[in-house]
Scaffold this motif. Structure first.
Motif, mmCIF file in Angstrom:
data_model
loop_
_atom_site.group_PDB
_atom_site.id
_atom_site.type_symbol
_atom_site.label_atom_id
_atom_site.label_comp_id
_atom_site.label_asym_id
_atom_site.label_seq_id
_atom_site.Cartn_x
_atom_site.Cartn_y
_atom_site.Cartn_z
ATOM 1 N N GLY A 65 -15.867 29.664 39.508
ATOM 2 C CA GLY A 65 -16.473 28.777 38.617
ATOM 3 C C GLY A 65 -17.093 27.531 39.214
ATOM 4 N N PHE A 66 -17.582 26.737 38.496
ATOM 5 C CA PHE A 66 -18.264 25.470 38.812
ATOM 6 C C PHE A 66 -17.006 24.315 39.102
ATOM 7 N N SER A 67 -17.104 23.492 40.119
ATOM 8 C CA SER A 67 -16.017 22.427 40.037
ATOM 9 C C SER A 67 -16.177 21.389 38.974
ATOM 10 N N LEU A 68 -14.997 21.148 38.242
ATOM 11 C CA LEU A 68 -14.808 20.136 37.575
ATOM 12 C C LEU A 68 -14.791 18.754 38.089
ATOM 13 N N PHE A 69 -14.354 18.719 39.373
ATOM 14 C CA PHE A 69 -14.412 17.508 40.208
ATOM 15 C C PHE A 69 -15.695 16.869 40.150
ATOM 16 N N LEU A 70 -16.857 17.706 39.906
ATOM 17 C CA LEU A 70 -18.322 17.031 40.079
ATOM 18 C C LEU A 70 -18.891 16.976 38.605
ATOM 19 N N SER A 71 -17.998 16.614 37.544
ATOM 20 C CA SER A 71 -18.496 16.395 36.092
ATOM 21 C C SER A 71 -18.783 14.954 36.442
ATOM 22 N N PRO A 72 -19.795 14.740 35.282
ATOM 23 C CA PRO A 72 -20.323 15.588 34.227
ATOM 24 C C PRO A 72 -21.425 16.202 34.922
ATOM 25 N N SER A 73 -22.100 15.879 36.115
ATOM 26 C CA SER A 73 -23.269 16.733 36.554
ATOM 27 C C SER A 73 -23.366 16.256 37.951
ATOM 28 N N GLN A 74 -24.213 17.017 38.575
ATOM 29 C CA GLN A 74 -24.825 16.696 39.887
ATOM 30 C C GLN A 74 -24.006 17.240 41.009
ATOM 31 N N TYR A 75 -24.640 18.290 41.922
ATOM 32 C CA TYR A 75 -23.972 19.039 42.940
ATOM 33 C C TYR A 75 -23.165 19.783 42.622
ATOM 34 N N ASP A 76 -22.732 20.280 41.515
ATOM 35 C CA ASP A 76 -21.995 21.252 41.134
ATOM 36 C C ASP A 76 -22.411 22.665 41.528
ATOM 37 N N ASP A 77 -23.594 22.937 41.277
ATOM 38 C CA ASP A 77 -24.287 24.182 41.426
ATOM 39 C C ASP A 77 -24.420 24.260 42.976
ATOM 40 N N MET A 78 -24.745 23.164 43.749
ATOM 41 C CA MET A 78 -24.702 23.437 45.272
ATOM 42 C C MET A 78 -23.571 23.581 45.844
ATOM 43 N N GLU A 79 -22.375 22.815 45.450
ATOM 44 C CA GLU A 79 -21.177 23.155 45.979
ATOM 45 C C GLU A 79 -20.840 24.721 45.578
ATOM 46 N N HIS A 80 -21.186 25.000 44.652
ATOM 47 C CA HIS A 80 -20.837 26.593 44.246
ATOM 48 C C HIS A 80 -21.433 27.547 45.194
ATOM 49 N N ASP A 81 -22.604 27.014 45.594
ATOM 50 C CA ASP A 81 -23.423 27.934 46.623
ATOM 51 C C ASP A 81 -22.761 27.756 47.965
ATOM 52 N N LEU A 82 -22.278 26.771 48.258
ATOM 53 C CA LEU A 82 -21.405 26.513 49.561
ATOM 54 C C LEU A 82 -20.229 27.442 49.649
ATOM 55 N N ARG A 83 -19.696 27.690 48.436
ATOM 56 C CA ARG A 83 -18.439 28.527 48.626
ATOM 57 C C ARG A 83 -18.927 29.904 48.922
ATOM 58 N N ASN A 84 -20.075 30.475 48.030
ATOM 59 C CA ASN A 84 -20.506 31.678 48.376
ATOM 60 C C ASN A 84 -21.125 31.839 50.004
ATOM 61 N N CYS A 85 -21.428 30.861 50.565
ATOM 62 C CA CYS A 85 -22.108 30.925 51.984
ATOM 63 C C CYS A 85 -20.649 31.039 52.893
ATOM 64 N N LEU A 86 -19.590 30.591 52.408
ATOM 65 C CA LEU A 86 -18.543 30.700 53.283
ATOM 66 C C LEU A 86 -17.859 31.950 53.164
#
Length: 561
Positions: free
Chosen positions: A452-473
């Motif tokens: 899922g998308f990180s709740l640390f990055l609420s309410p918005s901004q950079y949660d989608d990019m951080e999700h992509d970084l986990r995919n890259c790893l």
């Protein structure tokens, strides 16, 4: 030359230059920085790239002066170009006080900006600074006729290469393709057609001359194989990927969430209703809106019927939580694909089939995304294929995370698309580190597996990019489908300026995102992506060579030498 030698071209480029060229071969600032890097390691390559940098932005006095400051460099340029650079360097003068201009520019009062620029040109007709500002204004606001008007004035003979180069672009963007070709022909006499092949291909395609577009790009890459952007576009034109459409093989869930943006949401749902959805189902989450969102959803519920599932939350839980809520809806979990859309976009009718062709071409991607452009000024690209890079001065290893710095683990994404307007330069498909969250599609199984998308990055901004970084790893990089363009609505003028709270949230989330991934992970992603981009490009070069579109690189040419 044997087929193996094709791959050796990219392997042979200096290690400090290759990553930058793999990002792309467009953007004046990018090309200037890249050319400077290879002045010592490969002077001939440096000359080619620096000439391309100037051709990309010929009225930029800063670029002209930097080129003039490199000893003997311009003597290797065509004589007409060398004279043009000298004339621009001499006649581009930044005024001592431009505070008023900056003030009206920040307010985006287009009428005041254009009037002020014209008045300054009238007062200082020889100062090319104001010509450049006028062209920047014209491009950013899609007022291309204004740009043509500026370039139709009288200029000294020395400046005509710059005039023709810039005018060809503005004529194309204004829809005058025939005159654009004429200006391109004149500009090419000075700069060489390879510096305008990408634009010329766009003009040819607009005139329904696909064969010429392929020929122009092919000739450019044959002469200068470092042109990665032209190579990628050539490959897709040859294979027909720019027009390919494929049904997604499986069930599709379209996921939207919205908070107090009823007008934008209404337009977004309208564009979805006009598109070819086939059997896709829409899951719409109202994130605690207090405006007229409920009425908008009532109306569209009647239009979509059972094809739209509505979820009403009493409070705004933020973007990351809304995304997680939607992906965990039981019916969504049963779908093969999950597509997230922002509530302020407009999709084209065949958008799902365009994503389908990306899946067909790159079936193992972690996520698929597309080109996102500004709704008001569609020539302005907000997002394309995004690649991780290190800011200047931050290259190399360092502390895993330094929490005492504003940037605890400094990295950013490439910004080549902000250096140019959408003249077709990013019309290709390829892997990348991240794609924008405005429109991104996952295999639902992989989406659920990624946490899922990180709740640390609420309410918005950079949660989608951080999700992509986990995919890259995990080795599951994103894929960019540049043949799909999504319009993104956003406020203009004073309303577009974010509040202090919003800016603070964005900076805070950027800090947290960097702290979530140590430097070794980011450097690992960068190294993996560089190898991925090179393999992808070499595979496409090999295909073009084996099929005769890069004849000078084809295996047959070896027997003729």
């Amino acid at each position: 030359m044997e087929a193996s030698a094709i791959e050796n071209y990219w392997a042979g480029i200096d290690g400090s230059v290759r990553p930058k060229l793999l990002l792309g071969s467009v953007g004046g600032k990018h090309l200037l920085e890249t050319g400077m890097r290879c002045l010592e390691s490969d002077p001939q390559l440096a000359v080619e790239i620096l000439l391309a940098a100037y051709a990309a932005n010929p009225f930029d006095g800063n670029t002209a002066q930097q080129l003039l400051n490199i000893e003997t460099l311009v003597s290797f340029f065509p004589l007409s170009v060398a004279r043009c650079i000298s004339a621009v360097g001499e006649n581009w003068i930044r005024p001592d006080n431009i505070s008023y201009f900056l003030r009206i520019t920040s307010k985006r009062d287009t009428r005041k900006i254009s009037s002020y620029i014209l008045s300054c040109i009238e007062k200082e007709p020889r100062n090319l600074f104001w010509i450049q500002q006028g062209l920047i204004y014209a491009g950013a606001n899609s007022d291309f006729e204004f740009g043509v008007k500026l370039l139709s004035a009288e200029f000294s003979p020395e400046l005509m290469p710059a005039v023709n180069a810039a005018k060809s672009f503005f004529l194309f963007m204004s829809g005058d393709n025939v005159q654009s070709f004429k200006s391109l022909r004149s500009a090419s006499e000075s700069f060489g057609i390879e510096n305008f092949a990408n634009l010329a291909a766009s003009v040819a395609l607009a005139l329904d001359d696909r064969e010429s577009a392929v020929s122009l790009l092919s000739g450019s890459v044959q002469v200068q194989p470092w042109r990665s952007s032209e190579t990628l576009r050539l490959h897709d034109l040859v294979r027909g990927l720019d027009v390919q459409k494929d049904q997604l093989a499986g069930s599709v869930a379209i996921l939207l969430y919205s908070f107090n943006k009823f007008e934008e949401l209404d337009a977004t749902l309208g564009s979805l209703h006009r598109s070819e959805l086939n059997d896709a189902k829409i899951f719409m989450l109202d994130n605690g809106s207090s405006d007229s969102t409920a009425e908008v959803l009532d109306r569209w519920q009647q239009e979509f019927g059972d094809r739209m599932v509505r979820i009403d939350l009493p409070v705004n839980v933020g973007a990351a939580a809304a995304r997680n809520w939607l992906m965990n809806v039981p019916e969504v979990k049963e779908c093969d694909f999950a597509v997230y859309l922002d509530d302020d976009v407009e999709v084209q009718p065949d958008w799902l089939m365009r994503l389908g062709s990306a899946v067909q071409e790159y079936p193992d991607a972690g996520v698929w995304g597309c080109k996102v452009v500004d709704y008001i000024s569609p020539a302005v690209m907000q997002s394309v294929d995004l690649h991780l890079i290190q800011p200047p001065g931050e290259e190399g290893a360092g502390p895993e995370v330094d929490l005492t710095r504003i940037a605890p683990n400094p990295f950013k994404v490439s910004d080549l698309h902000h250096q140019v307007l959408d003249g077709g330069y990013f019309d290709y498909m390829r892997p990348c580190a991240s794609v924008t969250g405005c429109c991104h599609m996952f295999r639902t199984e992989k989406l659920l597996d990624n946490g899922g998308f990180s709740l640390f990055l609420s309410p918005s901004q950079y949660d989608d990019m951080e999700h992509d970084l986990r995919n890259c790893l995990k080795g599951e990089f994103a894929v960019y489908q540049g043949h799909l363009r999504i319009l993104h609505r956003k406020n203009t003028g004073a309303a577009s300026r974010v509040s202090v709270m919003q800016e603070g949230n964005a900076l805070g989330n950027k800090y947290k995102m960097q702290a979530m991934h140590p430097r070794s992970e980011i450097l690992g992603i960068m190294a993996d992506e560089e190898r991925l981009l090179q393999r992808d490009l070499e595979k496409k070069i090999k295909y073009l060579a084996e099929n005769g579109f890069l004849e000078s690189l084809s295996p047959e040419s070896d027997t003729e030498e």
